[in-house]
Design a protein around this motif. Structure first.
Motif, short mmCIF file in Angstrom:
data_model
loop_
_atom_site.label_atom_id
_atom_site.label_comp_id
_atom_site.label_asym_id
_atom_site.label_seq_id
_atom_site.Cartn_x
_atom_site.Cartn_y
_atom_site.Cartn_z
N GLU A 70 0.76 -1.18 -0.08
CA GLU A 70 0.03 0.01 0.05
C GLU A 70 0.78 1.34 -0.05
OE1 GLU A 70 -0.32 -2.49 2.34
OE2 GLU A 70 -2.39 -3.41 1.49
N GLU A 71 2.13 1.17 0.91
CA GLU A 71 2.88 2.29 0.81
C GLU A 71 3.58 2.50 -0.51
OE1 GLU A 71 4.88 5.73 2.56
OE2 GLU A 71 3.14 4.50 3.45
N MET A 72 4.06 1.54 -1.24
CA MET A 72 4.70 1.57 -2.36
C MET A 72 3.66 2.23 -3.51
SD MET A 72 6.81 -1.85 -2.57
CE MET A 72 7.09 -1.51 -4.54
N GLU A 73 2.28 2.02 -3.58
CA GLU A 73 1.52 2.27 -4.42
C GLU A 73 0.96 3.85 -4.02
OE1 GLU A 73 -2.11 0.24 -5.10
OE2 GLU A 73 -1.14 -1.72 -5.57
N GLU A 74 0.98 4.25 -2.82
CA GLU A 74 0.79 5.68 -2.42
C GLU A 74 2.02 6.37 -2.83
OE1 GLU A 74 0.26 8.13 1.66
OE2 GLU A 74 -0.41 6.05 1.75
N ARG A 75 3.10 6.05 -2.80
CA ARG A 75 4.50 6.59 -3.07
C ARG A 75 4.36 6.78 -4.78
NH1 ARG A 75 9.45 4.69 0.30
NH2 ARG A 75 8.63 5.34 2.19
N ALA A 76 3.77 5.96 -5.47
CA ALA A 76 3.86 5.93 -6.85
C ALA A 76 2.88 7.11 -7.43
CB ALA A 76 3.58 4.58 -7.59
N LEU A 77 1.56 6.89 -6.84
CA LEU A 77 0.58 7.97 -7.16
C LEU A 77 1.06 9.26 -6.67
CD1 LEU A 77 -2.53 6.09 -5.79
CD2 LEU A 77 -2.06 6.42 -8.29
N LEU A 78 1.63 9.42 -5.70
CA LEU A 78 1.94 10.94 -5.36
C LEU A 78 3.12 11.37 -6.17
CD1 LEU A 78 1.75 12.98 -3.02
CD2 LEU A 78 3.67 11.82 -1.75
N LEU A 79 4.24 10.43 -6.70
CA LEU A 79 5.29 10.79 -7.72
C LEU A 79 4.55 11.36 -8.99
CD1 LEU A 79 7.92 11.04 -8.58
CD2 LEU A 79 7.83 8.57 -8.98
N LYS A 80 3.26 10.55 -9.36
CA LYS A 80 2.67 10.94 -10.59
C LYS A 80 1.68 12.24 -10.73
CE LYS A 80 1.71 6.26 -12.12
NZ LYS A 80 0.55 5.08 -12.42
N GLU A 81 1.20 12.48 -9.37
CA GLU A 81 0.51 13.89 -9.00
C GLU A 81 1.74 14.68 -9.18
OE1 GLU A 81 -2.01 13.85 -5.62
OE2 GLU A 81 -2.70 11.98 -6.04
N TRP A 82 2.74 14.57 -8.72
CA TRP A 82 3.84 15.79 -8.43
C TRP A 82 4.38 15.81 -9.84
CZ3 TRP A 82 5.54 19.52 -5.84
CH2 TRP A 82 6.89 20.11 -5.84
N SER A 83 4.66 15.02 -10.67
CA SER A 83 5.11 15.10 -12.09
C SER A 83 4.08 15.86 -13.03
CB SER A 83 5.38 13.74 -12.74
OG SER A 83 6.29 12.99 -12.13
N LEU A 84 2.74 15.60 -12.73
CA LEU A 84 1.64 16.34 -13.47
C LEU A 84 1.73 17.64 -13.11
CD1 LEU A 84 -0.78 15.81 -15.57
CD2 LEU A 84 -2.19 15.52 -13.56
N TYR A 85 1.75 17.97 -11.90
CA TYR A 85 2.03 19.29 -11.63
C TYR A 85 2.80 20.14 -12.03
CZ TYR A 85 2.62 23.21 -8.15
OH TYR A 85 2.83 24.55 -7.61
N LYS A 86 4.16 19.67 -11.90
CA LYS A 86 5.22 20.35 -12.48
C LYS A 86 5.23 20.54 -13.96
CE LYS A 86 8.44 21.48 -10.15
NZ LYS A 86 8.33 22.72 -9.84
N MET A 87 4.45 19.42 -14.65
CA MET A 87 4.44 19.63 -16.07
C MET A 87 3.49 20.72 -16.33
SD MET A 87 2.96 16.94 -18.92
CE MET A 87 1.27 17.37 -18.47
N LYS A 88 2.50 20.86 -15.54
CA LYS A 88 1.41 21.99 -15.79
C LYS A 88 2.13 23.32 -15.79
CE LYS A 88 -2.89 19.59 -15.25
NZ LYS A 88 -4.02 19.20 -14.26
N GLU A 89 3.04 23.24 -14.45
CA GLU A 89 3.78 24.56 -14.32
C GLU A 89 4.41 25.01 -15.28
OE1 GLU A 89 5.41 25.85 -9.98
OE2 GLU A 89 6.45 24.35 -11.10
N ARG A 90 5.39 23.85 -15.76
CA ARG A 90 6.30 24.34 -16.73
C ARG A 90 5.45 25.06 -18.34
NH1 ARG A 90 10.56 26.21 -19.02
NH2 ARG A 90 11.58 25.09 -20.73
#
Length: 168
Positions: A70-90
């Motif tokens: 569960e922790e690994m999946e939560e980290r993966a989802l958090l990483l995807k959300e962060w990547s999407l946020y940074k892409m939109k910001e850029r």
């Protein structure tokens, strides 16, 4: 009042030949040693592990932490959300820059139509826009009770290879 010149001593040609042979063999030996050492890399002191640390290596080893699924999946989802946020910001930054460049170019085109002289003046660099001045101490204050080394220099460079030609 000059003294007579000293007579050169005649050296046996066999002795001269033997000396030359010894010098030649010594140089060849040094060349062989250099060629043998050329394959060895020079050691880097910073990368060597001190023996005291090497002896306690087993004590220093840590057990790997076990991460739940569960922790690994939560980290993966958090990483995807962060990547999407940074892409939109850029993308927003790039679009904003594009709009600014387009409006600047449009204004320059209008200025050129109005007056070529003003256009050339606008293209020229103005160094007074961002003046650069530095203020600070001119001299470093002296360190109290500092004993200067009087210009002595100790060379601590390690000599890894023997010199090719040694003077005797």
């Amino acid at each position: 009042m000059a003294e007579p010149l000293k007579k050169k001593k005649r050296i046996d040609p066999a002795v001269l030949r033997a000396r030359e042979e010894r010098k030649k063999k010594k140089i060849e030996k040094q060349i062989r040693r250099l060629e043998k050492n050329s394959r060895q890399l020079k050691p880097i002191d910073e990368l060597e592990i001190p023996p005291a640390v090497f002896d306690t290596l087993k004590q220093r080893a840590r057990e790997p932490t076990v991460i739940s699924h569960e922790e690994m999946e939560e980290r993966a989802l958090l990483l995807k959300e962060w990547s999407l946020y940074k892409m939109k910001e850029r993308m927003n930054d790039v679009q904003l820059l594009d709009k600014m460049i387009i409006s600047q170019q449009k204004a320059m085109d209008e200025l050129r139509l109005e007056s070529e002289e003003l256009y050339q003046e606008a293209l020229a660099m103005d160094l007074n826009v961002m003046p650069f001045t530095i203020k600070g101490p001119v001299h470093t204050p002296p360190i109290v009770n500092y004993d200067s080394p009087d210009g002595d220099y100790t060379n601590i460079t390690k000599d890894w290879f023997q010199p090719l030609f040694v003077k005797q």
